[in-house]
Scaffold this motif. Structure first.
Motif, PDB file in Angstrom:
ATOM      1  N   PRO A 191       0.818  -1.213   0.000  1.00 29.70           N
ATOM      2  CA  PRO A 191       0.000   0.000   0.000  1.00 29.70           C
ATOM      3  C   PRO A 191       0.853   1.265   0.000  1.00 29.70           C
ATOM      4  O   PRO A 191       1.907   1.316   0.632  1.00 29.70           O
ATOM      5  N   ALA A 192       0.396   2.265  -0.739  1.00 31.83           N
ATOM      6  CA  ALA A 192       1.137   3.519  -0.844  1.00 31.83           C
ATOM      7  C   ALA A 192       0.184   4.645  -1.209  1.00 31.83           C
ATOM      8  O   ALA A 192      -0.959   4.410  -1.631  1.00 31.83           O
ATOM      9  N   ARG A 193       0.644   5.876  -1.062  1.00 28.36           N
ATOM     10  CA  ARG A 193      -0.156   7.039  -1.437  1.00 28.36           C
ATOM     11  C   ARG A 193      -0.019   7.332  -2.926  1.00 28.36           C
ATOM     12  O   ARG A 193      -0.946   7.811  -3.560  1.00 28.36           O
ATOM     13  N   GLN A 194       1.175   7.035  -3.472  1.00 27.77           N
ATOM     14  CA  GLN A 194       1.448   7.300  -4.880  1.00 27.77           C
ATOM     15  C   GLN A 194       1.974   6.038  -5.552  1.00 27.77           C
ATOM     16  O   GLN A 194       2.860   5.361  -4.999  1.00 27.77           O
ATOM     17  N   TYR A 195       1.460   5.745  -6.742  1.00 29.98           N
ATOM     18  CA  TYR A 195       1.897   4.571  -7.486  1.00 29.98           C
ATOM     19  C   TYR A 195       2.401   4.974  -8.871  1.00 29.98           C
ATOM     20  O   TYR A 195       1.916   5.925  -9.483  1.00 29.98           O
ATOM     21  N   LEU A 196       3.371   4.192  -9.358  1.00 31.48           N
ATOM     22  CA  LEU A 196       3.802   4.271 -10.750  1.00 31.48           C
ATOM     23  C   LEU A 196       3.649   2.878 -11.334  1.00 31.48           C
ATOM     24  O   LEU A 196       4.287   1.926 -10.871  1.00 31.48           O
ATOM     25  N   PHE A 199       0.242   5.839 -14.794  1.00 32.17           N
ATOM     26  CA  PHE A 199       0.289   4.588 -15.562  1.00 32.17           C
ATOM     27  C   PHE A 199       0.988   4.902 -16.886  1.00 32.17           C
ATOM     28  O   PHE A 199       0.478   5.679 -17.687  1.00 32.17           O
ATOM     29  N   VAL A 200       2.149   4.276 -17.106  1.00 32.18           N
ATOM     30  CA  VAL A 200       2.909   4.487 -18.344  1.00 32.18           C
ATOM     31  C   VAL A 200       3.026   3.152 -19.062  1.00 32.18           C
ATOM     32  O   VAL A 200       3.651   2.216 -18.551  1.00 32.18           O
ATOM     33  N   HIS A 201       2.423   3.066 -20.239  1.00 37.41           N
ATOM     34  CA  HIS A 201       2.387   1.808 -20.983  1.00 37.41           C
ATOM     35  C   HIS A 201       3.161   1.932 -22.288  1.00 37.41           C
ATOM     36  O   HIS A 201       3.026   2.924 -23.014  1.00 37.41           O
ATOM     37  N   GLU A 217       5.646   4.166  -5.329  1.00 44.26           N
ATOM     38  CA  GLU A 217       5.735   2.705  -5.285  1.00 44.26           C
ATOM     39  C   GLU A 217       5.604   2.235  -6.721  1.00 44.26           C
ATOM     40  O   GLU A 217       4.639   2.589  -7.419  1.00 44.26           O
ATOM     41  N   VAL A 218       6.575   1.452  -7.197  1.00 47.02           N
ATOM     42  CA  VAL A 218       6.667   1.143  -8.624  1.00 47.02           C
ATOM     43  C   VAL A 218       6.334  -0.324  -8.879  1.00 47.02           C
ATOM     44  O   VAL A 218       6.887  -1.226  -8.242  1.00 47.02           O
ATOM     45  N   PHE A 219       5.439  -0.556  -9.853  1.00 40.00           N
ATOM     46  CA  PHE A 219       5.106  -1.902 -10.306  1.00 40.00           C
ATOM     47  C   PHE A 219       5.438  -2.001 -11.791  1.00 40.00           C
ATOM     48  O   PHE A 219       5.078  -1.111 -12.573  1.00 40.00           O
ATOM     49  N   VAL A 220       6.126  -3.089 -12.165  1.00 39.34           N
ATOM     50  CA  VAL A 220       6.585  -3.259 -13.544  1.00 39.34           C
ATOM     51  C   VAL A 220       6.194  -4.647 -14.041  1.00 39.34           C
ATOM     52  O   VAL A 220       6.395  -5.644 -13.348  1.00 39.34           O
ATOM     53  N   CYS A 221       5.635  -4.714 -15.253  1.00 36.91           N
ATOM     54  CA  CYS A 221       5.314  -6.007 -15.853  1.00 36.91           C
ATOM     55  C   CYS A 221       5.429  -5.907 -17.366  1.00 36.91           C
ATOM     56  O   CYS A 221       5.009  -4.915 -17.971  1.00 36.91           O
ATOM     57  N   ARG A 262      11.174  -0.314  -3.239  1.00 37.49           N
ATOM     58  CA  ARG A 262       9.826   0.060  -3.665  1.00 37.49           C
ATOM     59  C   ARG A 262       9.567  -0.352  -5.111  1.00 37.49           C
ATOM     60  O   ARG A 262       8.610   0.103  -5.726  1.00 37.49           O
ATOM     61  N   HIS A 263      10.437  -1.194  -5.654  1.00 34.01           N
ATOM     62  CA  HIS A 263      10.304  -1.678  -7.033  1.00 34.01           C
ATOM     63  C   HIS A 263       9.798  -3.121  -6.998  1.00 34.01           C
ATOM     64  O   HIS A 263      10.386  -3.985  -6.353  1.00 34.01           O
ATOM     65  N   HIS A 264       8.703  -3.385  -7.684  1.00 35.12           N
ATOM     66  CA  HIS A 264       8.097  -4.720  -7.700  1.00 35.12           C
ATOM     67  C   HIS A 264       7.841  -5.106  -9.151  1.00 35.12           C
ATOM     68  O   HIS A 264       7.352  -4.291  -9.938  1.00 35.12           O
TER      69      HIS A 264
END
Length: 381
Positions: free
Chosen positions: A130-135, A164-166, A228-232, A254-256
């Protein structure tokens, strides 16, 4: 006073469901609809045969057992729908050149057909971190877990700051483009940016062009280091993004990231991945000091007629890779079920993380990624 009439509308019964879907009790899912997202991406809407509710965290996946050409093939697919709409769920699949499952899904699966699935599973989720800001950073069909997260926050009206950057090949390849643009228009806390490598035949791309770079990311999300960064996405994409973020000073705690299913890769990429994995294994073996007390067992793969030796302290999957044998696998930690196989002779010690049911174990199935031999084995592969 007269009572309200009882509805016979099937959708009403589905919405009234109170029981939860339990793959341990009944792993069947019925295809309700097939939706064309882009020229080579389809969404498959699934539900339980009897009205049930689905509970999962956005970003989790299901492991499917598809019957393709008389063979059971296990594949993991992320749930692209949001748990805020619990009466059905969706997977979104890109057609892969030469991919036996993706092509079967695109060409064969239709409304009314039944598939089998296990799950939901996985900890790649905004709920886990959980976070306040997501990337959210995605490439190609890696958009699916990000879409589940974005849809969830949007449905809940959560006051979250989500960027959200795609990355896509062209504007025609941006999966969920219309929905993402609508979400960005309606929600001031949600920003969507697309990066395209080239124009589409019927559209000149006016946004950021090429591949995701530090300059493009900085322009789109100046405060990306604070998120908080999520990458797929495909492995080359994730490798590049990971290196870029690390060099830019992002706190990698914070990189997932979520990797694609190994078994769903094109055959050339499978060979490359297998070679890379085998090279790493061989390097480790070179440095290791062999233990004279370790027993070695004979493992025979019945269908391919391959035979190899497997030390008792090695998993069957690791031994197979060292011997140059490619087997379907993904998570390598007993979670996804991709490597599930029938052991027709012998015994193994297996420590799994939920990727197999007890009734499957009782029937002689095992996850090769977390199974170590305790005798000679015959594996139905």
């Amino acid at each position: 006073m007269t009572s309200a009439p009882v509805s016979t509308e099937p959708a009403s019964a589905r919405l009234a469901a109170t029981a939860s879907w339990d793959a341990e009790a009944d792993d069947a899912l019925v295809c309700l609809a097939v939706r064309q997202e882009t020229h080579d991406v389809k969404t498959f809407v699934l539900a339980a045969p009897e009205p049930r509710r689905f509970a999962y965290a956005p970003g989790q996946f299901l492991t499917f057992a598809f019957e393709v050409g008389g063979e059971t093939i296990h594949r993991c697919y992320t749930i692209s729908s949001a748990p805020t709409r619990p009466h059905a769920l969706s997977i979104t699949v890109k057609r892969v050149l030469g991919g036996p499952v993706s092509n079967w899904l695109h060409d064969t699966l239709k409304a009314g057909d039944t598939v089998r699935a296990l799950g939901p599973m996985g900890d790649f989720s905004c709920f886990t971190h959980p976070a306040r800001q997501y990337l959210l950073l995605s490439g190609g069909s890696g958009v699916t877990p990000m879409m589940a997260m974005a849809r969830t926050f949007h449905d809940l009206g959560e006051p979250r700051d989500v960027a959200f950057v795609h990355s896509a090949r062209s504007p025609a390849d941006i999966v969920f483009r219309g929905e993402l643009e609508t979400m960005a228009r309606l929600d001031s806390g949600f920003r969507f940016h697309a990066v395209c490598e080239a124009d589409a035949p019927d559209e000149v791309w006016t946004g950021p062009k090429g591949r995701l770079s530090l300059d493009i990311l900085t322009q789109a999300v100046p405060d990306f280091r604070e998120r908080e960064v999520f990458v797929c996405g495909p492995k080359p994409y994730m490798d590049s993004v990971r290196a870029m973020l690390r060099a830019a000073g992002v706190d990698m705690a914070r990189h997932h990231e979520e990797s694609f299913d190994f078994g769903a890769l094109p055959e050339a990429d499978q060979r490359a991945a297998a070679e890379a994995g085998r090279a790493l294994d061989d390097d480790a073996a070179t440095e290791a000091v062999p233990a004279t007390t370790v027993r070695t067992f004979r493992v025979e793969f019945a269908k391919t007629r391959r035979v190899l030796d497997c030390p008792e302290d090695s998993t069957v999957l690791d031994a197979a890779r060292k011997a140059g044998l490619r087997l379907p696998s993904s998570c390598a930690k007993g979670l996804c079920g991709t490597c599930k196989s029938k052991v027709t002779k012998g015994t193994v010690a297996m420590t799994h993380a939920g990727g197999i049911r007890q009734r499957e174990i009782d029937a002689g199935m095992a996850l090769l990624c977390c199974s170590k031999p305790t005798s000679d084995l015959v594996v139905e592969r």
